[in-house]
Design a protein around this motif. Structure first.
Motif, mmCIF file in Angstrom:
data_model
loop_
_atom_site.group_PDB
_atom_site.id
_atom_site.type_symbol
_atom_site.label_atom_id
_atom_site.label_comp_id
_atom_site.label_asym_id
_atom_site.label_seq_id
_atom_site.Cartn_x
_atom_site.Cartn_y
_atom_site.Cartn_z
ATOM 1 N N THR A 61 0.796 -1.224 0.000
ATOM 2 C CA THR A 61 0.000 0.000 0.000
ATOM 3 C C THR A 61 0.832 1.279 0.000
ATOM 4 O OG1 THR A 61 -0.155 -0.221 2.395
ATOM 5 C CG2 THR A 61 -2.012 -1.019 1.101
ATOM 6 N N ALA A 62 2.114 1.201 0.315
ATOM 7 C CA ALA A 62 2.921 2.420 0.430
ATOM 8 C C ALA A 62 3.092 3.123 -0.917
ATOM 9 C CB ALA A 62 4.280 2.100 1.037
ATOM 10 N N LEU A 63 3.503 2.386 -1.923
ATOM 11 C CA LEU A 63 3.701 3.002 -3.233
ATOM 12 C C LEU A 63 2.365 3.375 -3.882
ATOM 13 C CD1 LEU A 63 6.629 0.824 -4.587
ATOM 14 C CD2 LEU A 63 6.724 3.140 -3.684
ATOM 15 N N SER A 64 1.321 2.617 -3.573
ATOM 16 C CA SER A 64 -0.007 2.959 -4.092
ATOM 17 C C SER A 64 -0.518 4.261 -3.486
ATOM 18 C CB SER A 64 -0.998 1.841 -3.786
ATOM 19 O OG SER A 64 -0.614 0.657 -4.420
ATOM 20 N N ALA A 65 -0.286 4.440 -2.193
ATOM 21 C CA ALA A 65 -0.703 5.689 -1.544
ATOM 22 C C ALA A 65 0.063 6.873 -2.112
ATOM 23 C CB ALA A 65 -0.495 5.592 -0.040
ATOM 24 N N GLU A 66 1.343 6.686 -2.371
ATOM 25 C CA GLU A 66 2.148 7.751 -2.974
ATOM 26 C C GLU A 66 1.670 8.051 -4.398
ATOM 27 O OE1 GLU A 66 4.732 10.729 -3.574
ATOM 28 O OE2 GLU A 66 4.364 9.730 -1.665
ATOM 29 N N ALA A 67 1.296 7.012 -5.131
ATOM 30 C CA ALA A 67 0.782 7.222 -6.488
ATOM 31 C C ALA A 67 -0.529 7.997 -6.458
ATOM 32 C CB ALA A 67 0.584 5.873 -7.181
ATOM 33 N N MET A 68 -1.410 7.638 -5.548
ATOM 34 C CA MET A 68 -2.681 8.349 -5.445
ATOM 35 C C MET A 68 -2.468 9.795 -5.016
ATOM 36 S SD MET A 68 -5.821 8.142 -5.923
ATOM 37 C CE MET A 68 -6.879 6.787 -5.596
ATOM 38 N N ARG A 69 -1.537 10.014 -4.108
ATOM 39 C CA ARG A 69 -1.210 11.374 -3.673
ATOM 40 C C ARG A 69 -0.666 12.191 -4.848
ATOM 41 N NH1 ARG A 69 2.339 10.070 0.215
ATOM 42 N NH2 ARG A 69 0.641 9.330 1.503
ATOM 43 N N SER A 70 0.148 11.566 -5.684
ATOM 44 C CA SER A 70 0.714 12.267 -6.841
ATOM 45 C C SER A 70 -0.361 12.617 -7.863
ATOM 46 C CB SER A 70 1.788 11.404 -7.503
ATOM 47 O OG SER A 70 2.876 11.217 -6.644
ATOM 48 N N VAL A 71 -1.306 11.727 -8.062
ATOM 49 C CA VAL A 71 -2.361 11.985 -9.033
ATOM 50 C C VAL A 71 -3.298 13.076 -8.538
ATOM 51 C CG1 VAL A 71 -4.425 10.976 -10.101
ATOM 52 C CG2 VAL A 71 -2.287 9.709 -10.098
ATOM 53 N N ILE A 72 -3.715 12.969 -7.261
ATOM 54 C CA ILE A 72 -4.709 13.908 -6.744
ATOM 55 C C ILE A 72 -4.123 15.291 -6.503
ATOM 56 C CG2 ILE A 72 -6.172 14.403 -4.747
ATOM 57 C CD1 ILE A 72 -6.769 11.423 -4.606
ATOM 58 N N SER A 73 -2.990 15.362 -5.817
ATOM 59 C CA SER A 73 -2.488 16.679 -5.420
ATOM 60 C C SER A 73 -1.593 17.334 -6.468
ATOM 61 C CB SER A 73 -1.734 16.579 -4.093
ATOM 62 O OG SER A 73 -0.579 15.778 -4.236
ATOM 63 N N ARG A 74 -0.902 16.547 -7.264
ATOM 64 C CA ARG A 74 0.031 17.128 -8.221
ATOM 65 C C ARG A 74 -0.443 17.045 -9.667
ATOM 66 N NH1 ARG A 74 3.987 13.497 -5.269
ATOM 67 N NH2 ARG A 74 4.355 14.650 -3.350
ATOM 68 N N GLY A 75 -1.484 16.265 -9.910
ATOM 69 C CA GLY A 75 -2.021 16.152 -11.253
ATOM 70 C C GLY A 75 -1.171 15.309 -12.186
ATOM 71 N N PHE A 76 -0.376 14.386 -11.641
ATOM 72 C CA PHE A 76 0.467 13.524 -12.478
ATOM 73 C C PHE A 76 -0.393 12.534 -13.243
ATOM 74 C CE2 PHE A 76 4.526 13.830 -9.658
ATOM 75 C CZ PHE A 76 4.634 15.150 -9.998
ATOM 76 N N ASP A 77 0.137 12.061 -14.368
ATOM 77 C CA ASP A 77 -0.548 11.019 -15.117
ATOM 78 C C ASP A 77 0.263 9.722 -15.034
ATOM 79 O OD1 ASP A 77 1.575 11.736 -16.680
ATOM 80 O OD2 ASP A 77 0.437 12.064 -18.508
ATOM 81 N N MET A 78 -0.087 8.757 -15.838
ATOM 82 C CA MET A 78 0.538 7.434 -15.769
ATOM 83 C C MET A 78 2.018 7.456 -16.149
ATOM 84 S SD MET A 78 -0.248 4.487 -14.890
ATOM 85 C CE MET A 78 0.451 2.867 -14.982
ATOM 86 N N THR A 79 2.472 8.484 -16.823
ATOM 87 C CA THR A 79 3.876 8.524 -17.235
ATOM 88 C C THR A 79 4.815 8.935 -16.099
ATOM 89 O OG1 THR A 79 3.630 10.806 -18.017
ATOM 90 C CG2 THR A 79 3.264 9.025 -19.625
ATOM 91 N N ALA A 80 4.269 9.429 -14.991
ATOM 92 C CA ALA A 80 5.104 9.819 -13.852
ATOM 93 C C ALA A 80 5.620 8.567 -13.149
ATOM 94 C CB ALA A 80 4.306 10.676 -12.878
ATOM 95 N N THR A 81 6.839 8.634 -12.692
ATOM 96 C CA THR A 81 7.486 7.480 -12.071
ATOM 97 C C THR A 81 6.765 7.027 -10.806
ATOM 98 O OG1 THR A 81 9.609 8.264 -12.908
ATOM 99 C CG2 THR A 81 9.668 6.600 -11.182
ATOM 100 N N SER A 82 6.317 7.957 -9.985
ATOM 101 C CA SER A 82 5.659 7.575 -8.737
ATOM 102 C C SER A 82 4.325 6.880 -9.000
ATOM 103 C CB SER A 82 5.456 8.796 -7.842
ATOM 104 O OG SER A 82 4.632 9.744 -8.475
ATOM 105 N N VAL A 83 3.592 7.315 -10.006
ATOM 106 C CA VAL A 83 2.316 6.685 -10.342
ATOM 107 C C VAL A 83 2.553 5.307 -10.934
ATOM 108 C CG1 VAL A 83 0.211 6.889 -11.725
ATOM 109 C CG2 VAL A 83 1.230 8.921 -10.694
ATOM 110 N N TRP A 84 3.489 5.224 -11.844
ATOM 111 C CA TRP A 84 3.804 3.952 -12.486
ATOM 112 C C TRP A 84 4.295 2.937 -11.456
ATOM 113 C CZ3 TRP A 84 8.320 1.107 -13.539
ATOM 114 C CH2 TRP A 84 8.184 0.144 -14.528
ATOM 115 N N ALA A 85 5.129 3.365 -10.517
ATOM 116 C CA ALA A 85 5.653 2.462 -9.492
ATOM 117 C C ALA A 85 4.533 1.948 -8.590
ATOM 118 C CB ALA A 85 6.709 3.167 -8.658
ATOM 119 N N GLY A 86 3.561 2.783 -8.282
ATOM 120 C CA GLY A 86 2.438 2.351 -7.455
ATOM 121 C C GLY A 86 1.590 1.296 -8.134
#
Length: 110
Positions: A61-86
């Protein structure tokens, strides 16, 4: 969605592993509380000691939570490393848990 599927895979693994309903409930609580506490949702990963940081990064759940945080607060898409890693982390844990469940089913001969 991948984190939800990972949770269902964990539930299947626990149900295959345990023979008693009480044991399954205890195993589910025993696995979910550490996942929740070490995922960075309640206690920031950056504030953890080094040993707990490594354990936290291994949790599904750690990387998934970071991915969700990146999508919601920073507006990242699937190409971002943190989202992809999650997504990869959740998918990998799901496949591992499903394979272990299948192995246990085959070994028990059910």
């Amino acid at each position: 969605m991948s984190t939800g599927f990972c949770g269902m895979s964990l539930g299947l693994f626990i149900s295959v592993l345990c023979t008693d309903e009480n044991a399954a409930m205890q195993a589910a609580l025993g696995t979910m509380y550490p996942c929740l506490l070490l995922s960075g949702i309640m206690w920031p990963i950056e504030a953890m000691p080094t040993a707990l940081w490594y354990i936290s990064r291994a949790m599904p759940t750690a990387l998934s939570a970071e991915a969700m945080r990146s999508v919601i607060s920073r507006g990242f898409d699937m190409t971002a490393t943190s989202v992809w890693a999650g997504v990869v982390s959740s998918s990998g844990w799901s496949v591992l848990l499903l394979m272990l469940s299948l192995l246990l089913i085959k070994l028990r001969g059910v």
